[in-house]
Design a protein around this motif. Sequence first.
Motif, PDB file in Angstrom:
ATOM      1  N   ARG A   1       0.837  -1.185   0.000  1.00  0.00           N
ATOM      2  CA  ARG A   1       0.000   0.000   0.000  1.00  0.00           C
ATOM      3  C   ARG A   1       0.880   1.246   0.000  1.00  0.00           C
ATOM      4  NH1 ARG A   1      -4.982  -0.212  -1.495  1.00  0.00           N
ATOM      5  NH2 ARG A   1      -5.558   1.494  -0.117  1.00  0.00           N
TER       6      ARG A   1
ATOM      7  N   GLU B   1      -5.493   7.644  -0.649  1.00  0.00           N
ATOM      8  CA  GLU B   1      -6.056   6.407  -0.110  1.00  0.00           C
ATOM      9  C   GLU B   1      -7.440   6.128  -0.708  1.00  0.00           C
ATOM     10  OE1 GLU B   1      -5.226   3.941   1.734  1.00  0.00           O
ATOM     11  OE2 GLU B   1      -3.198   4.545   2.242  1.00  0.00           O
TER      12      GLU B   1
ATOM     13  N   PHE C   1      -6.856   4.900  -4.188  1.00  0.00           N
ATOM     14  CA  PHE C   1      -6.348   3.529  -4.180  1.00  0.00           C
ATOM     15  C   PHE C   1      -7.473   2.524  -3.935  1.00  0.00           C
ATOM     16  CE2 PHE C   1      -1.963   5.121  -2.579  1.00  0.00           C
ATOM     17  CZ  PHE C   1      -1.688   5.601  -3.845  1.00  0.00           C
TER      18      PHE C   1
ATOM     19  N   ASP D   1      -8.744  -0.407  -6.467  1.00  0.00           N
ATOM     20  CA  ASP D   1      -8.835  -1.817  -6.069  1.00  0.00           C
ATOM     21  C   ASP D   1     -10.183  -2.412  -6.452  1.00  0.00           C
ATOM     22  OD1 ASP D   1      -6.301  -1.796  -5.040  1.00  0.00           O
ATOM     23  OD2 ASP D   1      -6.927  -1.461  -2.961  1.00  0.00           O
TER      24      ASP D   1
ATOM     25  N   TYR E   1       0.831   3.158  -8.273  1.00  0.00           N
ATOM     26  CA  TYR E   1      -0.095   2.174  -7.729  1.00  0.00           C
ATOM     27  C   TYR E   1      -0.728   1.345  -8.844  1.00  0.00           C
ATOM     28  CZ  TYR E   1      -3.400   0.149  -4.465  1.00  0.00           C
ATOM     29  OH  TYR E   1      -4.090  -0.727  -3.680  1.00  0.00           O
TER      30      TYR E   1
END
Length: 348
Positions: free
Chosen positions: A101, A122, A125, A129, A172
């Motif tokens: 992460r 965050e 991210f 996902d 990421y």
Amino acid sequence: FFFFLMIRRPPRSTHCISSAASDVYKRQILDKLFEKFPYKRLPLEQQYYYFKLMLTIAGRCTSMEEGIVSLCVEKLLLIDADVKTYWRSKVVFDAEAVGERLGKAVRKVYGDTENKVSTVLELLFDYFDKRLEASMNCESELEEFADMMLKIFEEEILPSYKTNYIQYVLLYLLAAPGFGIFQEKFISLLLIQSADQKVFHEKRVVLLSYFASIIGLSTFLSPQFIAEALRIYIADHSNDSKALYPYFAQSLAYILCYKIDLLKEYAAIFKSVTNLLLDVEVLQMIEPNLRECLLDTVRSEGLCGEVEKKETTVAMYWFCLLYTSPSPRDRQKSRMPSSACKKKKTNK
């Protein structure tokens, strides 16, 4: 008969009209969402809930996904541009954390603005996902998502290259499991556009730095992929113009300092890189600190004869090759209308 004509179904062409109207409505909605975005200096809670709402809408309304994610990235750039240079110097890219992460790495810094950036990252991210998990079994959806993020990169991230944390969005996605198609498309974009002479010089310099940073620092790209990308990179840029060639040489030196163990496994590529970089004229083009690191690296491999070896480290933060490039604030100042400058002079 006349009654039948009155209730008959509309012609097929009306679907185009409704589709065009739908696009107009979507554009109006996006404009309103953008206008209602909290100001970048408002408290963290307001930023958090609004970004979360926006990404929730993007997940449930796929037709507006690109516009909403693009707006979120644009607003994140505005917050990121406020991070002080003092914090920028403390940003260290940890290559080993790429597969984990990345938000944990971002949260190592402190400050109100930095916390806003890390919180929004965050949220992004988490959205990535869920998006990738939902599309993992459908190659067409993965390709569509990859194309969307490449477009956002070109339109939003690439023009604002001197920032602190926005590159973590790319990292990421590049490190995401099962998203190899994005790696291929992204590196291909860097290779093609950086070699295109029709692309203006400043943009090509930025693309070279992206390529050097990702190839040099990443642990998620396979050795075969890196070797092939470097082979194409060297072939495309060996005859660059005098203005661009120093940046090409610096990018190769940067990659060699980090990937020398990997390059030694590919003798032809390793030989071409070292022969190019150890030329006296080329060495003079390279930034002093990077040149010192390069020479120490090749000394350790016995390529510079019997010389005294020194312990050195590569003290470079993310995209260090662009340290002298203008910041978003500087670019905004440079866009000040000439009439405004005249008014200032007259006031004096």
